[in-house]
Scaffold this motif. Sequence first.
Motif, PDB file in Angstrom:
ATOM      1  N   THR A 235       0.696  -1.100   0.133  1.00 54.80           N
ATOM      2  CA  THR A 235       0.067   0.393   0.480  1.00 54.80           C
ATOM      3  C   THR A 235       0.778   1.022   0.189  1.00 54.80           C
ATOM      4  O   THR A 235       0.175   2.176  -1.044  1.00 54.80           O
ATOM      5  N   PHE A 236       2.007   1.018   0.989  1.00 54.79           N
ATOM      6  CA  PHE A 236       2.957   2.984   1.085  1.00 54.79           C
ATOM      7  C   PHE A 236       3.359   2.428  -0.185  1.00 54.79           C
ATOM      8  O   PHE A 236       3.278   3.972  -0.670  1.00 54.79           O
ATOM      9  N   PHE A 237       3.874   1.548  -0.794  1.00 51.00           N
ATOM     10  CA  PHE A 237       5.243   1.765  -2.039  1.00 51.00           C
ATOM     11  C   PHE A 237       4.612   1.894  -3.227  1.00 51.00           C
ATOM     12  O   PHE A 237       4.403   2.893  -4.157  1.00 51.00           O
ATOM     13  N   TRP A 238       3.463   0.866  -3.413  1.00 52.85           N
ATOM     14  CA  TRP A 238       2.949   0.475  -4.657  1.00 52.85           C
ATOM     15  C   TRP A 238       1.484   2.242  -4.837  1.00 52.85           C
ATOM     16  O   TRP A 238       1.278   1.636  -5.757  1.00 52.85           O
ATOM     17  N   GLY A 239       0.611   1.669  -3.859  1.00 49.04           N
ATOM     18  CA  GLY A 239       0.098   2.587  -3.660  1.00 49.04           C
ATOM     19  C   GLY A 239      -0.400   4.365  -3.860  1.00 49.04           C
ATOM     20  O   GLY A 239      -0.804   4.897  -4.144  1.00 49.04           O
ATOM     21  N   ILE A 240       0.644   4.733  -2.972  1.00 50.31           N
ATOM     22  CA  ILE A 240       1.209   5.613  -2.429  1.00 50.31           C
ATOM     23  C   ILE A 240       2.237   6.145  -3.142  1.00 50.31           C
ATOM     24  O   ILE A 240       2.325   7.858  -4.023  1.00 50.31           O
ATOM     25  N   PHE A 241       3.721   6.131  -2.948  1.00 50.73           N
ATOM     26  CA  PHE A 241       4.874   6.188  -3.215  1.00 50.73           C
ATOM     27  C   PHE A 241       4.504   6.461  -4.512  1.00 50.73           C
ATOM     28  O   PHE A 241       5.242   7.038  -5.739  1.00 50.73           O
ATOM     29  N   ARG A 242       4.436   5.275  -5.153  1.00 53.27           N
ATOM     30  CA  ARG A 242       4.173   5.100  -7.401  1.00 53.27           C
ATOM     31  C   ARG A 242       3.116   5.996  -7.838  1.00 53.27           C
ATOM     32  O   ARG A 242       3.982   7.156  -8.925  1.00 53.27           O
ATOM     33  N   ILE A 243       2.495   6.364  -7.122  1.00 52.37           N
ATOM     34  CA  ILE A 243       1.391   7.272  -7.356  1.00 52.37           C
ATOM     35  C   ILE A 243       1.764   8.841  -7.411  1.00 52.37           C
ATOM     36  O   ILE A 243       1.334   9.678  -8.424  1.00 52.37           O
ATOM     37  N   LEU A 244       2.648   8.860  -6.496  1.00 50.20           N
ATOM     38  CA  LEU A 244       2.977  10.090  -6.214  1.00 50.20           C
ATOM     39  C   LEU A 244       4.391  10.223  -7.246  1.00 50.20           C
ATOM     40  O   LEU A 244       4.221  11.321  -7.720  1.00 50.20           O
TER      41      LEU A 244
ATOM     42  N   LEU B 139       3.838  13.029 -10.393  1.00 49.50           N
ATOM     43  CA  LEU B 139       5.055  14.289 -10.872  1.00 49.50           C
ATOM     44  C   LEU B 139       6.251  14.542 -11.941  1.00 49.50           C
ATOM     45  O   LEU B 139       6.006  15.532 -12.745  1.00 49.50           O
ATOM     46  N   SER B 140       6.125  13.415 -12.116  1.00 51.34           N
ATOM     47  CA  SER B 140       6.977  12.837 -13.467  1.00 51.34           C
ATOM     48  C   SER B 140       6.384  12.752 -14.705  1.00 51.34           C
ATOM     49  O   SER B 140       6.587  13.944 -15.793  1.00 51.34           O
ATOM     50  N   ILE B 141       4.343  13.441 -14.520  1.00 49.98           N
ATOM     51  CA  ILE B 141       3.718  13.042 -15.952  1.00 49.98           C
ATOM     52  C   ILE B 141       3.762  14.468 -15.783  1.00 49.98           C
ATOM     53  O   ILE B 141       3.848  14.850 -16.917  1.00 49.98           O
ATOM     54  N   GLY B 142       4.064  15.451 -15.110  1.00 51.12           N
ATOM     55  CA  GLY B 142       3.701  16.712 -15.060  1.00 51.12           C
ATOM     56  C   GLY B 142       4.876  16.834 -15.903  1.00 51.12           C
ATOM     57  O   GLY B 142       5.196  18.492 -17.307  1.00 51.12           O
ATOM     58  N   PHE B 143       6.347  16.568 -15.271  1.00 51.82           N
ATOM     59  CA  PHE B 143       7.425  16.933 -16.254  1.00 51.82           C
ATOM     60  C   PHE B 143       7.420  16.329 -17.499  1.00 51.82           C
ATOM     61  O   PHE B 143       7.740  17.290 -18.863  1.00 51.82           O
ATOM     62  N   ALA B 144       6.140  14.767 -18.317  1.00 53.88           N
ATOM     63  CA  ALA B 144       6.618  14.999 -19.418  1.00 53.88           C
ATOM     64  C   ALA B 144       5.450  15.388 -20.498  1.00 53.88           C
ATOM     65  O   ALA B 144       5.765  15.571 -21.781  1.00 53.88           O
TER      66      ALA B 144
ATOM     67  N   ALA C 240      11.885  12.841 -17.340  1.00 52.50           N
ATOM     68  CA  ALA C 240      10.876  12.758 -16.670  1.00 52.50           C
ATOM     69  C   ALA C 240      10.668  11.276 -15.992  1.00 52.50           C
ATOM     70  O   ALA C 240      10.385  10.802 -14.866  1.00 52.50           O
ATOM     71  N   PRO C 241      10.831  10.517 -17.452  1.00 53.19           N
ATOM     72  CA  PRO C 241      11.067   9.523 -16.695  1.00 53.19           C
ATOM     73  C   PRO C 241      12.011   8.944 -15.773  1.00 53.19           C
ATOM     74  O   PRO C 241      11.984   8.105 -14.588  1.00 53.19           O
TER      75      PRO C 241
ATOM     76  N   ILE D 186      12.939  11.325 -13.024  1.00 50.47           N
ATOM     77  CA  ILE D 186      12.666  11.632 -11.983  1.00 50.47           C
ATOM     78  C   ILE D 186      11.461  10.464 -11.228  1.00 50.47           C
ATOM     79  O   ILE D 186      11.670  10.374 -10.512  1.00 50.47           O
ATOM     80  N   LEU D 187      10.738   9.758 -11.768  1.00 53.48           N
ATOM     81  CA  LEU D 187       9.500   8.524 -11.403  1.00 53.48           C
ATOM     82  C   LEU D 187      10.625   7.629 -11.488  1.00 53.48           C
ATOM     83  O   LEU D 187      10.751   6.890  -9.690  1.00 53.48           O
ATOM     84  N   LEU D 188      11.750   7.425 -11.616  1.00 55.97           N
ATOM     85  CA  LEU D 188      12.815   6.451 -11.554  1.00 55.97           C
ATOM     86  C   LEU D 188      13.268   6.910  -9.971  1.00 55.97           C
ATOM     87  O   LEU D 188      13.803   5.596  -8.809  1.00 55.97           O
ATOM     88  N   ILE D 189      14.408   7.683  -9.530  1.00 53.17           N
ATOM     89  CA  ILE D 189      14.737   8.669  -8.777  1.00 53.17           C
ATOM     90  C   ILE D 189      13.298   8.144  -7.793  1.00 53.17           C
ATOM     91  O   ILE D 189      13.977   7.816  -6.513  1.00 53.17           O
ATOM     92  N   LEU D 190      12.671   8.862  -7.939  1.00 57.95           N
ATOM     93  CA  LEU D 190      11.511   9.451  -7.195  1.00 57.95           C
ATOM     94  C   LEU D 190      10.731   7.998  -6.363  1.00 57.95           C
ATOM     95  O   LEU D 190      10.777   7.291  -4.571  1.00 57.95           O
ATOM     96  N   PHE D 191      10.864   6.557  -7.207  1.00 56.11           N
ATOM     97  CA  PHE D 191      10.349   5.886  -7.035  1.00 56.11           C
ATOM     98  C   PHE D 191      11.798   4.873  -6.048  1.00 56.11           C
ATOM     99  O   PHE D 191      11.720   4.536  -4.434  1.00 56.11           O
ATOM    100  N   ASN D 192      12.214   4.505  -6.600  1.00 58.35           N
ATOM    101  CA  ASN D 192      13.232   3.384  -6.686  1.00 58.35           C
ATOM    102  C   ASN D 192      14.170   4.012  -5.189  1.00 58.35           C
ATOM    103  O   ASN D 192      14.394   2.861  -4.613  1.00 58.35           O
ATOM    104  N   ILE D 193      14.652   5.602  -5.208  1.00 55.48           N
ATOM    105  CA  ILE D 193      15.380   5.360  -3.547  1.00 55.48           C
ATOM    106  C   ILE D 193      14.628   5.207  -2.918  1.00 55.48           C
ATOM    107  O   ILE D 193      15.533   4.263  -1.856  1.00 55.48           O
ATOM    108  N   PRO D 194      13.527   5.666  -2.826  1.00 52.58           N
ATOM    109  CA  PRO D 194      13.285   4.992  -0.897  1.00 52.58           C
ATOM    110  C   PRO D 194      12.879   3.562  -0.694  1.00 52.58           C
ATOM    111  O   PRO D 194      13.228   2.637   0.323  1.00 52.58           O
TER     112      PRO D 194
END
Length: 184
Positions: free
Chosen positions: A27-36, A40-45, A52-53, A55-63
């Motif tokens: 729920t935390f990683f796939w439901g909240i973190f991935r969506i956020l 954000l990356s869709i805004g850049f795209a 944009a890609p 941003i998605l990889l960094i914001l999701f994968n590092i945490p």
Amino acid sequence: MIPNFDPASINAIKVSLMGPLSGIGDTFFWGIFRILACSLSIGFAKAGNPIAPFILLILFNIPTFLTRYYGLKIGYTSGNQLLIDLEKSGKMQLFTYCAGILGVAAIGCMIASWVTVSCPLEFTISGNKIVIQEYLDQIMPKLLPLAATLGIYSAIKKNIKITKIISAIVVIGFVLGVFGIIAL
């Protein structure tokens, strides 16, 4: 080592925590973190930004990787001692009880989210429109999905073969759907 300590309890605790903790982590990683991160990356795209890609990889994968790394490190270095301390203090029983509550709550959330059964029956009495699903929701929201899940669970507990259960679901769902009693 504790003289009365059962090493099999380590595996039992691990197995009993898999479901509840995976429900929280998913729920935390796939439901909240991935969506956020996706938002954000869709805004850049949409702005045409080529990062944009990344941003998605960094914001999701590092945490995600940091949580896995430190969780594994803490579990490896102090996991056995933690279980021994919990057993000595008598908190192991409380811990397993709380984990069971967490697991039941996670399963309840999954039933409410993923099982969709409703009753589309409507009646008009004295000019008033009566919708059965509204009354069922007043009694208990998501009552029909819960009843369907508990019915299937009780059939499994009675050792009814899965093929018979699936066949019954298809036949009952088809008949009740044709008559407009339930909708999926």
